[in-house]
Design a protein around this motif. Structure first.
Motif, mmCIF file in Angstrom:
data_model
loop_
_atom_site.group_PDB
_atom_site.id
_atom_site.type_symbol
_atom_site.label_atom_id
_atom_site.label_comp_id
_atom_site.label_asym_id
_atom_site.label_seq_id
_atom_site.Cartn_x
_atom_site.Cartn_y
_atom_site.Cartn_z
ATOM 1 N N LYS A 12 26.585 -36.974 -54.126
ATOM 2 C CA LYS A 12 26.253 -35.393 -53.661
ATOM 3 C C LYS A 12 26.895 -35.477 -52.131
ATOM 4 C CE LYS A 12 22.614 -34.905 -57.093
ATOM 5 N NZ LYS A 12 21.170 -34.359 -57.128
ATOM 6 N N ALA A 13 27.950 -35.632 -51.935
ATOM 7 C CA ALA A 13 28.403 -35.846 -50.463
ATOM 8 C C ALA A 13 29.623 -34.744 -50.199
ATOM 9 C CB ALA A 13 29.186 -37.454 -50.329
ATOM 10 N N ALA A 14 29.873 -34.661 -49.037
ATOM 11 C CA ALA A 14 31.073 -33.912 -48.505
ATOM 12 C C ALA A 14 31.695 -34.764 -47.341
ATOM 13 C CB ALA A 14 30.391 -32.515 -47.922
ATOM 14 N N VAL A 15 33.013 -34.225 -47.248
ATOM 15 C CA VAL A 15 33.795 -34.478 -46.249
ATOM 16 C C VAL A 15 34.372 -33.546 -45.288
ATOM 17 C CG1 VAL A 15 36.122 -35.947 -45.714
ATOM 18 C CG2 VAL A 15 34.500 -36.598 -47.603
ATOM 19 N N LEU A 16 34.198 -33.626 -43.975
ATOM 20 C CA LEU A 16 34.879 -32.571 -43.292
ATOM 21 C C LEU A 16 36.170 -33.334 -42.548
ATOM 22 C CD1 LEU A 16 34.269 -29.800 -41.697
ATOM 23 C CD2 LEU A 16 33.540 -31.193 -39.855
ATOM 24 N N ILE A 17 37.103 -32.400 -42.386
ATOM 25 C CA ILE A 17 38.442 -32.732 -42.124
ATOM 26 C C ILE A 17 38.903 -31.856 -40.981
ATOM 27 C CG2 ILE A 17 40.986 -33.098 -42.561
ATOM 28 C CD1 ILE A 17 39.881 -33.418 -45.554
ATOM 29 N N GLU A 18 39.184 -32.323 -39.787
ATOM 30 C CA GLU A 18 39.861 -31.721 -38.488
ATOM 31 C C GLU A 18 40.965 -32.331 -38.224
ATOM 32 O OE1 GLU A 18 36.636 -31.809 -35.822
ATOM 33 O OE2 GLU A 18 35.751 -30.061 -36.883
ATOM 34 N N GLU A 19 42.226 -31.507 -38.070
ATOM 35 C CA GLU A 19 43.301 -31.840 -37.609
ATOM 36 C C GLU A 19 43.809 -33.285 -38.041
ATOM 37 O OE1 GLU A 19 45.043 -30.129 -35.004
ATOM 38 O OE2 GLU A 19 43.470 -28.832 -35.528
ATOM 39 N N GLY A 20 43.816 -33.022 -39.475
ATOM 40 C CA GLY A 20 44.297 -34.282 -40.408
ATOM 41 C C GLY A 20 43.483 -35.670 -40.584
ATOM 42 N N ARG A 21 42.316 -35.604 -39.914
ATOM 43 C CA ARG A 21 41.545 -36.654 -39.808
ATOM 44 C C ARG A 21 40.242 -36.304 -40.173
ATOM 45 N NH1 ARG A 21 43.875 -41.725 -38.135
ATOM 46 N NH2 ARG A 21 46.109 -41.009 -37.242
ATOM 47 N N VAL A 22 39.524 -37.343 -40.833
ATOM 48 C CA VAL A 22 37.832 -37.421 -41.369
ATOM 49 C C VAL A 22 37.223 -37.392 -39.941
ATOM 50 C CG1 VAL A 22 36.180 -38.322 -42.396
ATOM 51 C CG2 VAL A 22 38.479 -38.762 -43.371
ATOM 52 N N ALA A 23 36.412 -36.077 -39.993
ATOM 53 C CA ALA A 23 35.652 -35.729 -38.717
ATOM 54 C C ALA A 23 33.882 -36.069 -39.204
ATOM 55 C CB ALA A 23 35.734 -34.377 -38.465
ATOM 56 N N TRP A 24 33.841 -36.034 -40.299
ATOM 57 C CA TRP A 24 32.340 -36.336 -40.584
ATOM 58 C C TRP A 24 32.262 -36.455 -42.228
ATOM 59 C CZ3 TRP A 24 29.349 -33.709 -44.298
ATOM 60 C CH2 TRP A 24 27.851 -33.838 -44.233
ATOM 61 N N VAL A 25 31.131 -37.389 -42.576
ATOM 62 C CA VAL A 25 30.915 -37.677 -43.748
ATOM 63 C C VAL A 25 29.322 -37.748 -44.029
ATOM 64 C CG1 VAL A 25 31.113 -39.308 -45.754
ATOM 65 C CG2 VAL A 25 32.944 -39.192 -44.206
ATOM 66 N N GLY A 26 28.979 -37.016 -45.048
ATOM 67 C CA GLY A 26 27.612 -37.256 -45.033
ATOM 68 C C GLY A 26 27.108 -36.093 -46.326
ATOM 69 N N PRO A 27 25.777 -36.036 -46.606
ATOM 70 C CA PRO A 27 25.368 -35.424 -47.557
ATOM 71 C C PRO A 27 25.638 -34.028 -47.681
ATOM 72 C CG PRO A 27 23.539 -36.608 -46.512
ATOM 73 C CD PRO A 27 24.887 -36.550 -45.609
ATOM 74 N N ALA A 28 25.927 -33.328 -48.976
ATOM 75 C CA ALA A 28 26.476 -32.060 -49.059
ATOM 76 C C ALA A 28 25.534 -31.124 -48.534
ATOM 77 C CB ALA A 28 27.173 -31.910 -50.374
ATOM 78 N N ALA A 29 24.197 -31.276 -48.820
ATOM 79 C CA ALA A 29 23.466 -30.285 -48.273
ATOM 80 C C ALA A 29 23.296 -30.183 -46.687
ATOM 81 C CB ALA A 29 22.114 -30.726 -48.732
ATOM 82 N N TYR A 30 23.762 -31.225 -45.967
ATOM 83 C CA TYR A 30 23.821 -31.027 -44.493
ATOM 84 C C TYR A 30 25.377 -30.805 -44.115
ATOM 85 C CZ TYR A 30 19.046 -32.668 -45.269
ATOM 86 O OH TYR A 30 17.987 -32.910 -45.620
ATOM 87 N N ALA A 31 26.092 -30.563 -44.943
ATOM 88 C CA ALA A 31 27.551 -30.183 -44.294
ATOM 89 C C ALA A 31 27.752 -29.192 -43.236
ATOM 90 C CB ALA A 31 28.461 -30.001 -45.462
ATOM 91 N N PRO A 32 28.548 -29.623 -42.250
ATOM 92 C CA PRO A 32 28.626 -28.340 -41.312
ATOM 93 C C PRO A 32 29.765 -27.389 -41.793
ATOM 94 C CG PRO A 32 29.979 -30.492 -40.681
ATOM 95 C CD PRO A 32 28.980 -30.985 -41.926
#
Length: 394
Positions: A27-47
């Protein structure tokens, strides 16, 4: 700064921190900024993000890293494949057939083949692909092969020492001199690596050592085709020279195993010389499969790659190789997926690919399945729903 959130991931393979050897998060999410992984964590707390990709509860994993492929060629060898399936033994001699066709092809014809195969691989989840020369075997043809390869990949390998071409059949020493001299000088500006087919019928250990040493002196990293057709000195030569990877590893002695295990990293995270296994070649030549279990149990880092080439492994599918590795080579599904992602990155001495952790390149694959297990569980099924390359949906 534009951002993209890959959200509602049911099972995320990070190859980093998380559950089990694959660093799984649920139950995760991945935030991508400028072609790089910026954050990985629980989907419930995704930025918050500018855009969103909804994974719909599916599995997401790093893009496959195919660290051994031969894409610059012309023609095919379907008749040779049919002969092998009828019982003819593979000896390596068919390479010269492709050499003739490649020399006769135009740049545009070679470029079209590379782009076609690279596109095939991308659609099947391969986001990084090493590309070798080796079907030109003249100064001009090896240089142009690498120039064309470099249009598609930064991981290019000079393989002028694939076989001794027919015109040098009685003068192998002269051909080695050509490879070490004018051919290397023309190829090195377009290559990152040097490779040699160190095998009976190709290059003996003395010739292979000389060629690889010249490549190292020119600033190229070392890779070796080793121990594919039978026992031989290739693996131990690769270890001696600090090779990033020794590839095939079908026939390994206890001394070979000890040499590979002896390159163990100080932090206990595997070996500095990777054993890259190419099950597509065994499938296509009806040869014995390498014993991945023996390597893994000895602590050797293992990678999987396609060996995509027109003669002995005409596949661009890393999922197919994952399934073969599980069925035929003693690997668990988790070990095979790690070898096809983080293992391939290790074989290229990269730490920015093959993982989904902050700072890594945002290369990822969304499966049309709830778990990475389906890559081996459902062989031959097109399970790649979406590919992101440098954070860009393809």
């Amino acid at each position: 700064m534009s951002s993209l959130l890959v959200d509602t991931i049911g099972e995320l393979v990070t190859n980093g921190t998380g559950e089990g050897p694959l660093g799984i998060r649920r139950k995760a999410a991945v935030l991508i900024e400028e072609g790089r992984v910026a954050w990985v964590g629980p989907a419930a707390y995704a930025p918050a993000a500018d855009r969103r990709v909804d994974a719909g509860g599916a599995a997401v994993l790093p893009g496959f890293v195919d660290s051994h492929a031969h894409l610059v060629f012309a023609g095919d060898r379907a008749a040779e494949f049919a002969a092998r399936m009828a019982g003819e033994r593979y000896t390596g001699g068919g390479i010269r057939t492709t050499v003739g066709a490649t020399r006769a092809a135009s740049d545009d014809e070679l470029r079209a083949t590379v782009r076609r195969l690279r596109g095939e691989a991308l659609r099947q989840g391969t986001t990084t692909m090493e590309i070798k020369s080796g079907y030109g075997l003249t100064v001009a043809d090896e240089a142009r092969s690498l120039r064309i390869a470099a249009e598609t990949s930064t991981e290019t390998t000079f393989l002028g020492a694939h076989v001794v071409p027919a015109e040098y059949a009685d003068r192998p020493d002269d051909y080695v001199g050509l490879v070490c001299g004018p051919m290397l000088a023309a190829a090195a500006p377009h290559a990152k690596w040097i490779d040699v087919f160190c095998e009976r019928g190709a290059f003996d250990v003395d010739h292979a050592r000389a060629i690889l040493a010249c490549g190292q002196a020119a600033g190229l990293g070392v890779r070796v085709h080793a121990n594919q057709l039978g026992p031989g000195p290739g693996v131990q030569l690769g270890v001696e020279l600090g090779a990033a990877s020794v590839d095939h590893c079908t026939h390994l002695s206890d001394a070979d195993m000890a040499a590979l295990a002896g390159t163990a990293r100080d932090d206990g995270s595997g070996t500095t010389t990777v054993a890259t296994l190419l099950p597509g070649a065994e499938f296509s030549t009806r040869s014995p499969y390498p014993d991945a279990r023996r390597l893994l149990d000895a602590g050797v880092t293992v990678a999987l790659a396609t060996d995509c080439n027109p003669g002995t492994s005409y596949t661009s599918s890393m999922p197919f190789c994952v399934a073969l590795a599980v069925r035929e080579m003693g690997m668990t599904p988790a070990e095979a997926v790690w070898a096809a992602t983080a293992g391939g990155a290790r074989a290229l001495r990269r730490d920015d690919i093959g993982v989904l952790t902050p700072g890594a390149r945002a290369d990822l694959v969304v499966l049309d399945a709830p778990s990475y297990l389906h890559l081996a569980y459902r062989p031959g099924v097109p399970l790649i729903r979406q590919v992101l390359l440098n954070g860009v949906p393809q």
